[in-house]
Design a protein around this motif. Sequence first.
Motif, PDB file in Angstrom:
ATOM      1  N   LEU A 297       0.806  -1.224   0.000  1.00  0.00           N
ATOM      2  CA  LEU A 297       0.000   0.000   0.000  1.00  0.00           C
ATOM      3  C   LEU A 297       0.840   1.277   0.000  1.00  0.00           C
ATOM      4  O   LEU A 297       0.291   2.370  -0.116  1.00  0.00           O
ATOM      5  CB  LEU A 297      -0.946  -0.003   1.207  1.00  0.00           C
ATOM      6  N   ASN A 298       2.149   1.115   0.122  1.00  0.00           N
ATOM      7  CA  ASN A 298       3.007   2.301   0.152  1.00  0.00           C
ATOM      8  C   ASN A 298       4.047   2.242  -0.965  1.00  0.00           C
ATOM      9  O   ASN A 298       4.550   1.170  -1.295  1.00  0.00           O
ATOM     10  CB  ASN A 298       3.732   2.398   1.501  1.00  0.00           C
ATOM     11  N   PRO A 299       4.383   3.416  -1.525  1.00  0.00           N
ATOM     12  CA  PRO A 299       5.426   3.425  -2.560  1.00  0.00           C
ATOM     13  C   PRO A 299       6.777   3.027  -1.969  1.00  0.00           C
ATOM     14  O   PRO A 299       7.046   3.269  -0.779  1.00  0.00           O
ATOM     15  CB  PRO A 299       5.444   4.874  -3.047  1.00  0.00           C
ATOM     16  N   MET A 300       7.605   2.413  -2.817  1.00  0.00           N
ATOM     17  CA  MET A 300       8.913   1.943  -2.354  1.00  0.00           C
ATOM     18  C   MET A 300       9.949   2.211  -3.443  1.00  0.00           C
ATOM     19  O   MET A 300       9.627   2.202  -4.629  1.00  0.00           O
ATOM     20  CB  MET A 300       8.872   0.445  -2.048  1.00  0.00           C
ATOM     21  N   VAL A 301      11.172   2.411  -3.015  1.00  0.00           N
ATOM     22  CA  VAL A 301      12.271   2.610  -3.969  1.00  0.00           C
ATOM     23  C   VAL A 301      13.486   1.825  -3.484  1.00  0.00           C
ATOM     24  O   VAL A 301      13.559   1.396  -2.326  1.00  0.00           O
ATOM     25  CB  VAL A 301      12.657   4.110  -4.118  1.00  0.00           C
ATOM     26  N   THR A 306      19.338  -5.430  -6.145  1.00  0.00           N
ATOM     27  CA  THR A 306      19.812  -6.324  -5.084  1.00  0.00           C
ATOM     28  C   THR A 306      19.610  -5.717  -3.694  1.00  0.00           C
ATOM     29  O   THR A 306      19.825  -6.374  -2.684  1.00  0.00           O
ATOM     30  CB  THR A 306      21.316  -6.642  -5.276  1.00  0.00           C
ATOM     31  N   ASP A 307      19.178  -4.453  -3.652  1.00  0.00           N
ATOM     32  CA  ASP A 307      18.940  -3.799  -2.364  1.00  0.00           C
ATOM     33  C   ASP A 307      17.568  -4.175  -1.809  1.00  0.00           C
ATOM     34  O   ASP A 307      16.693  -4.651  -2.537  1.00  0.00           O
ATOM     35  CB  ASP A 307      18.989  -2.272  -2.520  1.00  0.00           C
ATOM     36  N   GLU A 308      17.377  -3.899  -0.525  1.00  0.00           N
ATOM     37  CA  GLU A 308      16.055  -4.055   0.089  1.00  0.00           C
ATOM     38  C   GLU A 308      15.179  -2.872  -0.327  1.00  0.00           C
ATOM     39  O   GLU A 308      15.677  -1.759  -0.564  1.00  0.00           O
ATOM     40  CB  GLU A 308      16.180  -4.064   1.621  1.00  0.00           C
ATOM     41  N   TRP A 309      13.887  -3.119  -0.392  1.00  0.00           N
ATOM     42  CA  TRP A 309      12.956  -2.025  -0.674  1.00  0.00           C
ATOM     43  C   TRP A 309      12.889  -1.072   0.522  1.00  0.00           C
ATOM     44  O   TRP A 309      13.003  -1.498   1.672  1.00  0.00           O
ATOM     45  CB  TRP A 309      11.557  -2.563  -0.944  1.00  0.00           C
ATOM     46  N   ARG A 310      12.679   0.198   0.222  1.00  0.00           N
ATOM     47  CA  ARG A 310      12.556   1.207   1.260  1.00  0.00           C
ATOM     48  C   ARG A 310      11.271   1.995   1.017  1.00  0.00           C
ATOM     49  O   ARG A 310      11.071   2.541  -0.074  1.00  0.00           O
ATOM     50  CB  ARG A 310      13.769   2.147   1.182  1.00  0.00           C
ATOM     51  N   GLU A 311      10.363   2.008   2.009  1.00  0.00           N
ATOM     52  CA  GLU A 311       9.117   2.772   1.858  1.00  0.00           C
ATOM     53  C   GLU A 311       9.422   4.262   1.875  1.00  0.00           C
ATOM     54  O   GLU A 311      10.214   4.728   2.710  1.00  0.00           O
ATOM     55  CB  GLU A 311       8.127   2.421   2.977  1.00  0.00           C
ATOM     56  N   VAL A 312       8.779   4.979   0.947  1.00  0.00           N
ATOM     57  CA  VAL A 312       9.003   6.419   0.849  1.00  0.00           C
ATOM     58  C   VAL A 312       7.675   7.125   0.666  1.00  0.00           C
ATOM     59  O   VAL A 312       6.645   6.486   0.480  1.00  0.00           O
ATOM     60  CB  VAL A 312       9.944   6.750  -0.342  1.00  0.00           C
ATOM     61  N   SER A 313       7.731   8.460   0.681  1.00  0.00           N
ATOM     62  CA  SER A 313       6.513   9.234   0.420  1.00  0.00           C
ATOM     63  C   SER A 313       6.181   9.166  -1.069  1.00  0.00           C
ATOM     64  O   SER A 313       7.043   8.854  -1.904  1.00  0.00           O
ATOM     65  CB  SER A 313       6.733  10.694   0.829  1.00  0.00           C
ATOM     66  N   TRP A 314       4.924   9.489  -1.391  1.00  0.00           N
ATOM     67  CA  TRP A 314       4.548   9.556  -2.799  1.00  0.00           C
ATOM     68  C   TRP A 314       5.431  10.558  -3.539  1.00  0.00           C
ATOM     69  O   TRP A 314       5.858  10.312  -4.665  1.00  0.00           O
ATOM     70  CB  TRP A 314       3.080   9.951  -2.926  1.00  0.00           C
ATOM     71  N   GLU A 315       5.681  11.689  -2.898  1.00  0.00           N
ATOM     72  CA  GLU A 315       6.466  12.744  -3.551  1.00  0.00           C
ATOM     73  C   GLU A 315       7.843  12.221  -3.944  1.00  0.00           C
ATOM     74  O   GLU A 315       8.317  12.440  -5.064  1.00  0.00           O
ATOM     75  CB  GLU A 315       6.589  13.938  -2.607  1.00  0.00           C
ATOM     76  N   GLU A 316       8.482  11.501  -3.012  1.00  0.00           N
ATOM     77  CA  GLU A 316       9.834  11.006  -3.309  1.00  0.00           C
ATOM     78  C   GLU A 316       9.801   9.964  -4.424  1.00  0.00           C
ATOM     79  O   GLU A 316      10.641   9.965  -5.329  1.00  0.00           O
ATOM     80  CB  GLU A 316      10.460  10.401  -2.042  1.00  0.00           C
ATOM     81  N   ALA A 317       8.809   9.080  -4.380  1.00  0.00           N
ATOM     82  CA  ALA A 317       8.728   8.039  -5.407  1.00  0.00           C
ATOM     83  C   ALA A 317       8.480   8.638  -6.790  1.00  0.00           C
ATOM     84  O   ALA A 317       9.119   8.247  -7.779  1.00  0.00           O
ATOM     85  CB  ALA A 317       7.608   7.063  -5.046  1.00  0.00           C
ATOM     86  N   ILE A 318       7.572   9.604  -6.829  1.00  0.00           N
ATOM     87  CA  ILE A 318       7.238  10.217  -8.127  1.00  0.00           C
ATOM     88  C   ILE A 318       8.434  11.001  -8.666  1.00  0.00           C
ATOM     89  O   ILE A 318       8.760  10.931  -9.859  1.00  0.00           O
ATOM     90  CB  ILE A 318       5.981  11.097  -7.968  1.00  0.00           C
TER      91      ILE A 318
END
Lengths: 939, 71
Positions: A297-301, A306-318
């Motif tokens: 339910l949350n954006p991730m980058v 090979t890295d782990e996913w990191r949850e971020v804000s919509w603004e950062e993902a976009i």
Amino acid sequence: MSLLKEPDLGTPARKGEATVDVEIDGLSVAVPEGTSVMRAAALAGIDVPKLCATDSLEAFGSCRLCLVEIDGVKGTPASCTTPVRPGMTVRTQSPRLEKLRRGVMELYISDHPLDCLTCAANGDCELQDMAGVTGLREVRYGVGEGENHLDAPTDSSNPYFDFDASKCIVCSRCVRACDEVQGTFALTIAGRGFDSKVSPGADELFLDSECVSCGACVQACPTATLEEKTVVDLGMPTRSVITTCAYCGVGCSFKAELRGDELVRMVPYKDGGANEGHSCVKGRFAFGYATHPDRKLNPMVRESITDEWREVSWEEAINRVATGMRDIQERHGSGAIGGITSSRCTDEEVYVVQKMVRAAFGNNNVDTCARVCHSPTGYGLKQTFGTSAGTQDFKSVDDADVIIVIGANPTDAHPVFASRMKRRLRQGAKLIVLDPRRIDLVRSPHIEAQHHLKLAPGTNVAMINAFAHVVVTEGLVKDDFVADRCEDFDEWSSFIAQPENSPEALAEVTGVPADDVRAAARMYAAGPNSAIYYGLGVTEHSQGSTMVMGMANLAMATGNIGRDGVGVNPLRGQNNVQGSCDMGSFPHELPGYRHVSDDNVRDIYEKLWGTPILPEPGLRIPNMFDAAIDGTFKALFVQGEDIAQSDPNTQHVNAALSAMELVVVQDLFLNETAKFAHVFLPGTSFLEKDGTFINAERRINRVRPVMKPKTGKHEWEIVCEIAQAMGYPMRYDDTSQIMDEIALTTPTFSGVSFELLDKVGSVQWPCNENAPMGTPIMHKDKFVRGKGRFVPTVYVPTNERSTRKFPLILTTGRILSQYNVGAQTRRTANVTWHPEDILEIHPHDAEVRGIDDGDTVSLASRVGQTTLRARLSDRMPVGVVYTTFHHPVTGANVVTTEHSDWATNCPEYKVTAVQVGLATGRQPADEAAEAPPVPVAGN
Amino acid sequence: MTLPPNARLANEIAIQFAHRPHDEAVAEIAKHMRSFWDPRMRRLLLEYVDAGGEDLDPLAAAAAEQLRQPA
């Protein structure tokens, strides 16, 4: 909206003008001939009490509640089984009728548990309603005092509904629904008299019977006898939202029924143009995936795959997407990025993605998952008829006299349409099945195909040419139709009449005796109304586009275009394959199937969008992969598709995705493609979407939000924000504005708006000033391209051949309970019916390999191998094996190859040379050393 | 040998038009490539032709030559 209860007029409508005048309780009403008194009364606003009658089923006349008095008629006939006559005078209420009805109700109630306050159906029980309507105040026989069924057991075996026999009034509505609506005939009334009871099969549990869990019986039940488990668990819903199913291309309308924001059940909508109140196990029950804990339910980058996913804000993902895309374009050119749209997303969501690609990315590198399923339909029907769509509405099959099913398995893949087709077949229409496998339609209750032509996989074009040869050489061409409506006939007929296209010459190729082909072709030509329905068994071949044109040729030559009961009808796989193609998802076409090289069309968008559109085609999905490996394509936006699972030659796909610098995945789940992604944008389920889907009959249906997006944003909003962050202004206040833009720029959609859809329910495109309410049947007076065009279809064998090393041919398909790659249905109780993919192999092929039923076997082709369980079955001919592709762990399609349709690059999933042998140990595809995980036949 | 993707695809298209008169077939194949192929695919095909065009169907090769001309 509060809970929507559709009116039930008691018995089905009859066709025709309202020419019979009758008087009921002093009110005059005119109805068509054959209408029941009960329905006529309902149309006059008078509800006659009833229990065994409902307007989805033919009258049965068993409950005796609907008795009426008719002047000049002795006794008290049942209004449900009595047709109106001109001048009839009817009374539905009188002291005598009231007494009779109360007497009937007393008998029912004397054998019914009076637990109304704690009953799951409290408030939604017709028996309860009738007790009130008839003024029942006492039961002279007591309740449960004499012999009764109050201790009858509850069958809870079905994962979705319970059967509480103690509450059954033996009205037979469930049995009749299974027979008349679904056409499975799984239920019966066992026993006689007082011992009569509803029985799945021969006194089996529902789960063990032939029941297909379509829900028609649950829908028809007037009491709590057949009840959804969710209603038992949660209670009665309190409000309804009318929306559209997210599974197959039938596009059924449903009432999503909720308590607050909690979805209780999906109930098929009687006014749904595609399904008219029917459903299948997927749409009716398998919606739990939308709230499955696997959902993100949350954006991730992440920087690297090979890295782990990191949850971020919509603004950062976009911003990450936008800056990444622009950076790549600066370094590698504007054509180094692209996008893929999804057939599971709405028209509006798809439209904004192709707009983002064309206007913000500045190229035509947009393609859609239809590439791997029905792209040959688009090519073939455009070449011959002038537009990329099926010719009929679903209702048209009601007027078909001869039905050809080619490379489709409607009872599993398009079950609600299959029920309609089966009803027509039970009425006497003739059936011709062209399929290597004996699909259920070939022989099922009260249905038997006149011809089952078990052609060898890969020989469709040879077969359709043989059909056409018979038509042309035996004088079966509809000369007037051809002369008035078509062009290039002479060249085509000269070609098709050549001896090498005769059934005799091609019998060795197809494996079908010439006499059988001739008989089937004559039957089709004789009609008088003959219709072709086809699926991926046509398109997913090296000559998929050629075969589509071959079917169009045959239909034109026999005049089977432009009226009810005929046509060339693709059964689309996913819910919005048609819509995603309509919305300009192909790299060579703008919305409405208009080529990008057309200056006038580009001018429309360039003026509106304020940016130039490239006049050259962009990359198709396979070309994107090739270009990625070549180093000229570096970034991909993937909307709602799992290309690492669904596209062929997975090693190649994986290599391409690995070579990209930026992969953006927008999806419900972290799918296989997300393993290669740098940005994950969580998507919305169909319960959260706002927009439209377009089904296989070109029907534009509203998808209404049942709840707010769990991610906080609609998918189209995210795409718009990416475009804006890339410097291109793309804004809409709401979803209706996107459809308004589609209508403004696309002639076939110019009359479409949310306002219209909300008013009339649905329309079929073209919907414009020439057809304000849409176009159920296309090419009525002339073809979209003017004249229908005959195209010679030379049979060219596929390069995929069986060899000594790989002597069997593998072909693939679907099963009823699962959908596509299973991402949705595997996250529901539908796994009860299909927990793994199975390899069907003919007993002769199994015997020579020492394989017994249930053995684990290896399945290998020249590109990969996997293991799965074998089932011995003579549904397949000797030399052909079959499996489904729903479970990634078994990787059933890991063996399919890079061959594709010559015109569209649609993969040839349906023909793969393989070898099968006893496995030494189970080795799922995704663990195989050389085999990449899970490629899959399309949509 | 293993043909590069665009050459393989060109051959697959060519064989579908092989029944037509030569010039007509070549024109149809070229038209198809112009209509459905991204310019870089056509460029790669031409590079393959320039490199000798090994195992390329003669009709495909002739169509590629037409691609050098403006549409």
